[in-house]
Write an enzyme that holds these catalytic residues in place. Structure first.
Site, PDB file in Angstrom:
ATOM      1  N   ARG A  16       0.828  -1.218   0.000  1.00  0.00           N
ATOM      2  CA  ARG A  16       0.000   0.000   0.000  1.00  0.00           C
ATOM      3  C   ARG A  16       0.862   1.267   0.000  1.00  0.00           C
ATOM      4  O   ARG A  16       0.558   2.243   0.678  1.00  0.00           O
ATOM      5  CB  ARG A  16      -0.964  -0.007   1.205  1.00  0.00           C
ATOM      6  CG  ARG A  16      -2.058  -1.061   1.086  1.00  0.00           C
ATOM      7  CD  ARG A  16      -2.995  -1.026   2.274  1.00  0.00           C
ATOM      8  NE  ARG A  16      -2.302  -1.399   3.491  1.00  0.00           N
ATOM      9  CZ  ARG A  16      -2.713  -1.148   4.724  1.00  0.00           C
ATOM     10  NH1 ARG A  16      -3.853  -0.504   4.898  1.00  0.00           N
ATOM     11  NH2 ARG A  16      -2.029  -1.522   5.771  1.00  0.00           N
ATOM     12  N   LYS A  19      -1.021   4.460  -0.872  1.00  0.00           N
ATOM     13  CA  LYS A  19      -1.838   4.943   0.254  1.00  0.00           C
ATOM     14  C   LYS A  19      -0.965   5.767   1.202  1.00  0.00           C
ATOM     15  O   LYS A  19      -1.319   6.888   1.585  1.00  0.00           O
ATOM     16  CB  LYS A  19      -2.435   3.747   0.999  1.00  0.00           C
ATOM     17  CG  LYS A  19      -3.163   4.092   2.270  1.00  0.00           C
ATOM     18  CD  LYS A  19      -3.415   2.816   3.094  1.00  0.00           C
ATOM     19  CE  LYS A  19      -4.095   3.133   4.409  1.00  0.00           C
ATOM     20  NZ  LYS A  19      -5.491   3.584   4.223  1.00  0.00           N
ATOM     21  N   SER A 438     -23.465  -0.365  16.402  1.00  0.00           N
ATOM     22  CA  SER A 438     -22.156   0.003  16.931  1.00  0.00           C
ATOM     23  C   SER A 438     -22.230   1.342  17.650  1.00  0.00           C
ATOM     24  O   SER A 438     -23.025   2.218  17.293  1.00  0.00           O
ATOM     25  CB  SER A 438     -21.132   0.072  15.802  1.00  0.00           C
ATOM     26  OG  SER A 438     -21.534   0.991  14.825  1.00  0.00           O
ATOM     27  N   GLU A 489     -20.942  -3.382  20.055  1.00  0.00           N
ATOM     28  CA  GLU A 489     -20.024  -3.968  19.049  1.00  0.00           C
ATOM     29  C   GLU A 489     -18.556  -3.591  19.256  1.00  0.00           C
ATOM     30  O   GLU A 489     -17.780  -3.549  18.296  1.00  0.00           O
ATOM     31  CB  GLU A 489     -20.480  -3.618  17.607  1.00  0.00           C
ATOM     32  CG  GLU A 489     -21.903  -4.097  17.307  1.00  0.00           C
ATOM     33  CD  GLU A 489     -22.365  -3.839  15.864  1.00  0.00           C
ATOM     34  OE1 GLU A 489     -21.516  -3.634  14.977  1.00  0.00           O
ATOM     35  OE2 GLU A 489     -23.589  -3.858  15.635  1.00  0.00           O
ATOM     36  N   GLU A 610     -26.498  -3.577  -3.439  1.00  0.00           N
ATOM     37  CA  GLU A 610     -25.365  -3.488  -4.354  1.00  0.00           C
ATOM     38  C   GLU A 610     -25.074  -4.817  -5.049  1.00  0.00           C
ATOM     39  O   GLU A 610     -24.299  -4.853  -6.001  1.00  0.00           O
ATOM     40  CB  GLU A 610     -24.130  -2.957  -3.630  1.00  0.00           C
ATOM     41  CG  GLU A 610     -23.546  -3.920  -2.620  1.00  0.00           C
ATOM     42  CD  GLU A 610     -22.384  -3.313  -1.852  1.00  0.00           C
ATOM     43  OE1 GLU A 610     -22.549  -2.197  -1.335  1.00  0.00           O
ATOM     44  OE2 GLU A 610     -21.335  -3.952  -1.792  1.00  0.00           O
ATOM     45  N   HIS A 699     -23.176  10.060   9.265  1.00  0.00           N
ATOM     46  CA  HIS A 699     -21.920  10.244   8.519  1.00  0.00           C
ATOM     47  C   HIS A 699     -21.325  11.614   8.741  1.00  0.00           C
ATOM     48  O   HIS A 699     -20.306  11.952   8.172  1.00  0.00           O
ATOM     49  CB  HIS A 699     -22.159   9.991   7.029  1.00  0.00           C
ATOM     50  CG  HIS A 699     -22.694   8.627   6.768  1.00  0.00           C
ATOM     51  ND1 HIS A 699     -24.048   8.371   6.678  1.00  0.00           N
ATOM     52  CD2 HIS A 699     -22.080   7.438   6.642  1.00  0.00           C
ATOM     53  CE1 HIS A 699     -24.228   7.076   6.492  1.00  0.00           C
ATOM     54  NE2 HIS A 699     -23.063   6.491   6.456  1.00  0.00           N
TER      55      HIS A 699
HETATM   56  N1  GLN Z   1     -24.693  -3.049  12.992  1.00  0.00           N
HETATM   57  C1  GLN Z   1     -23.738  -2.360  12.181  1.00  0.00           C
HETATM   58  C2  GLN Z   1     -23.226  -1.132  12.909  1.00  0.00           C
HETATM   59  O1  GLN Z   1     -23.966  -0.510  13.593  1.00  0.00           O
HETATM   60  C3  GLN Z   1     -24.327  -1.947  10.853  1.00  0.00           C
HETATM   61  C4  GLN Z   1     -23.303  -1.310   9.962  1.00  0.00           C
HETATM   62  C5  GLN Z   1     -23.776  -0.982   8.561  1.00  0.00           C
HETATM   63  O2  GLN Z   1     -24.918  -0.780   8.305  1.00  0.00           O
HETATM   64  N2  GLN Z   1     -22.885  -0.897   7.624  1.00  0.00           N
HETATM   65  O3  GLN Z   1     -22.103  -0.759  12.794  1.00  0.00           O
END
Ligand code: GLN
Ligand code: ZN
Length: 761
Positions: A16, A19, A438, A489, A610, A699
């Site tokens: 990488r 990167k 998470s 998580e 996807e 995000h």
């Molecule tokens: N359960 C996952 C989290 O909360 C879902 C992640 C995702 O949708 N890509 O991180």
């Protein structure tokens, strides 16, 4: 002899290097000179590597500092106004601003939109065009890279993205017709071809991957216009390159285009060879895509050789090229370093470098060179070894799959009935609140995992650390009044890897990196054998978390389609068959969670959409098995156990029937960025079960206020019943920090309470 020409090579480097060079430059730790030097070194090393592996012709201009579609936009000056001042004063800074946005120094520019490159996990930047847009040749990247290769003594063929695919992959900001810009664009291509001609390029590879999609009459007219114009140049010969599928109804058009050569993908679409040969224009050169540029397995060389021989009977040697199916960008670079893989797996793999070696063997064998015999024999043996390996084929897995009946993918009662029982058990208020799974993966969490992996932090200490994080997370959710809790998580590195590491049939490489976008790389697991779950994977942390609270704790699993989609998969059985095996392994996990007292279980399927095939006609076949696999995972539980799923994209209007057919009790989806536009779909389609349209965008570090979330919930309430609605963020919180997570979730709980009060009043 047929010519071995490669179509594209991984750019990132075995370790990488690109990167690291990019990120050092972005941080300000290196100069642009250093970045460009490292890039030139990588190009040189990769050309050398390809030639050493046996390539006659190597690609150039397949290298990119970020993305080849962005390169094309930049090259033809398709630069939106807002970046222009920067791009004119400092082209490199302008280029990276388009790629990733920039803030500071008097600029505040967001990046171009990014989207998936066909059905790969590579993302390209979507050029922004508008009506009346002009184009001109700006910079000389393709010519410079050709001259660079030539000076180093390489026989290089420049790669360009073709004008029609370029336009079709772009978007117009004023919803004007993209193809209307073709007439403006062509002179810039013509100029470039002239320059490449002057530089001494004999051939140019011109990629038109959109030719494997459903194309209408307007598209056809555009290809004709474009290639008729480019043929006038009397410059380099054009190798019109298609990949990722069959030409199908576009073949007749391709035969009409005045190009010197055509490349076809015979890995995804071996069946098109006869049609291609039968209609091949006289004197046209044919390039055969014979080894898989999308997967990591050694090829069946006997099969590929048979295809090549059939072609050679028609074309002879001079009109035949041997190539990978598509650019090798989508596979890791070098399999020879992966010596720590289980069993015989190492011998079954071919990454970019080995794939060129396979093509060498094919080209030599086609010319009846005795040197090819040993290599062919080895390939045959490796394939036979893989076919009979007991690491790959486990009769008990096949037997379980065979014993599945229709009941295995059906809940025993309707959603209404289940809802009654779940309601009685869970006792949730209207507008129940929850999160997607998470919680922030802070530096300490990632650091603890890394230290545990490298042996610096004992398993017992690591477990105690994770337990403490989990407990903090549970207490926090209780405190602010979330209704259905999650454990957070903290123990998971990645939502697919975490499961792959615990399942038989999966392997992980050391350096099997593939570019996802820009400097971001992923190391997909390799599914090589029948999937089997030796022991429970998530029960420990979920039941620990449940033991801390009297509120419902949601179990968290990654769904079968997503695990499949984000891995390299076997090529010796259909994807659907592998998916079914994963589904069965996850079904066992669902049952174990239920027996451990977990009454709510979420099975995430963010990658379901996807996986849609490139052609519409193939959609339903895919959706049928994808939905069936989800249902195999989800349907074994009692009626009172509540199944959730989660998807993070908002364009699902065209697959909404399939989403409903998954029959999850509750689905959470991304909607906040599109301000609930997605809900339009529900005006026509009465979604039957419960649904949590994300009320804020995770995000972004931005903290939404309660009013904003209430207004989104009210919008949702216009098309969905209040008994159907859940309140949650639109994705997991792992990339967020704690401070914004705290404030945002508190505001979210307040919004749900306000909605309840409004109804009570
Ligand atoms: N359960 C996952 C989290 O909360 C879902 C992640 C995702 O949708 N890509 O991180
Ligand atoms: Zn998500």
């Amino acid at each position: 002899m047929a010519t071995l020409s490669n179509l594209g090579f991984p750019r990132i480097g075995a370790k990488r290097e690109l990167k690291h060079a990019l990120e050092a430059f972005w941080r300000g730790d290196s100069t642009s000179r250093q970045l460009l030097d490292s890039s030139a070194q990588l190009r040189r090393r990769h050309w050398q590597l390809q030639r050493d592996a046996g390539a006659d012709v190597v690609p150039c201009n397949d290298f990119s500092l970020y993305d080849q579609v962005l390169d094309t936009a930049f090259l033809f000056d398709a630069i939106p106004e807002r970046y222009r001042a920067l791009a004119d004063t400092d082209p490199l800074a302008g280029y990276f601003a388009l790629a990733r946005g920039t803030q500071g120094g008097g600029h505040d520019l967001h990046a171009l939109e990014m989207t998936k490159w066909f059905d790969t996990n590579y993302h390209y930047l979507v050029p922004e065009l508008k009506k009346g847009q002009t184009f001109r040749l700006r910079g000389d990247k393709p010519v410079a890279e050709f001259l660079e290769a030539k000076a180093l003594g390489f026989n290089a063929r420049p790669v360009l993205l073709g004008p029609v695919s370029f336009l079709l992959l772009s978007k117009t900001v004023d919803s004007s017709d993209r193809l209307a810009l073709l007439g403006q664009l062509l002179p810039a291509y013509i100029r470039l071809l002239r320059q490449l001609d002057a530089a001494g390029a004999e051939w140019v590879q011109i990629d038109e991957p959109c030719l494997v999609l459903d194309q209408g009459a307007d598209d056809h007219a555009a290809y004709l216009k474009a290639y008729t114009a480019l043929a006038d140049v009397d410059g380099p010969k054009l190798m019109l390159t298609t990949y990722f599928g069959e030409l199908g109804a576009n073949l007749a058009l391709v035969n009409k285009l005045p190009v010197a050569g055509v490349h076809v993908d015979l890995v995804r679409a071996p069946g098109q060879l006869d049609a291609v040969l039968d209609s091949l224009p006289v004197s046209r050169v044919l390039s055969l895509g014979l080894v898989d540029g999308r997967n990591v397995w050694r090829a069946d060389l006997d099969h590929a050789l048979a295809l090549a021989r059939r072609a050679k009977e028609r074309t002879g040697d001079a009109r035949l090229h041997i190539a990978p199916s598509c650019s090798l960008l989508h596979v890791p670079l070098d399999a020879s370093v992966e010596t720590a893989l289980p069993g015989d797996l190492h011998g079954w793999l071919a990454f970019a470098r080995e794939k060129i070696g396979e093509l060498r063997t094919l080209a030599d064998a086609l010319a009846d060179q005795p040197s090819a015999h040993t290599a062919l024999k080895q390939a045959r043996e490796s394939l036979a070894n893989r076919r009979r390996s007991d690491k790959v084929h486990r009769p008990e897995v096949a037997a379980r799959i065979a014993s599945l009946d229709a009941g295995a993918s059906r809940r025993s009662s309707s959603h209404d009935e289940r809802r009654r029982l779940q309601q009685a058990k869970l006792g949730l208020p209207l507008y129940p609140t929850t999160t997607i799974g998470s919680f922030p993966q802070t530096h300490e969490v990632r650091d603890a995992r890394a230290r545990n992996r490298s042996g610096k932090f004992s398993d017992a200490d690591y477990d105690a650390f994770i337990a403490a994080e989990t407990e903090k997370c549970v207490r926090f959710q209780e405190e602010i009044g979330i209704d259905v809790l999650v454990h957070g998580e903290f123990e998971r590195n990645d939502m697919v890897e975490y499961f792959g590491e615990q399942l038989d049939g999966f392997a992980f490489t050391k350096l099997g990196w593939v570019q996802s976008y820009g400097s971001r790389c992923v190391k997909p697991p390799i599914i090589f054998g029948d999937v089997h779950r030796p022991r429970a994977m998530t029960v420990k942390w979920s039941s620990y978390a449940q033991s801390l609270t009297s509120r419902p704790m949601k179990g968290m699993l990654t769904g079968p389609v997503t695990v499949l989609q984000w891995s390299f998969v076997r090529d010796d059985q259909p994807r659907a068959a592998t998916c079914r095996q994963i589904a069965l392994a996850l079904r066992d996990e669902v049952l174990d969670l239920e027996s451990a007292g977990i009454g709510v279980i979420q099975i995430d399927e963010p990658a379901l959409r996807e996986g849609l095939p490139l052609r519409r006609a193939d959609w339903q076949g895919y959706l049928d098995w994808a939905v069936e696999c989800f249902r195999i995972t989800a349907s074994s539980v009692a009626d009172r156990t509540q199944i959730h799923t989660h998807m993070c994209y908002s364009e699902f209007n065209d697959i909404i029937d399939a989403v409903a057919a998954m029959d999850a009790d509750v689905i959470s989806i991304e909607t906040s960025r599109s301000r609930m536009e997605l809900l339009d779909a529900f005006v026509k389609f009465r979604y039957p079960n419960e649904i949590g349209p994300g009320v804020y965008d995770i995000h972004s570090p931005r903290i939404p206020d309660t009013e904003e979330m209430i207004s989104l919930l009210e919008k949702a309430g216009a098309v969905l019943k209040s008994e159907q609605l859940w309140v949650n963020p639109d994705c997991g919180l792992k990339t967020r920090g704690w401070p914004e997570t705290r404030s945002a979730l508190m505001a979210m709980v307040k919004a749900a309470r306000a909605m309840r009060q409004a109804i009570a009043a």
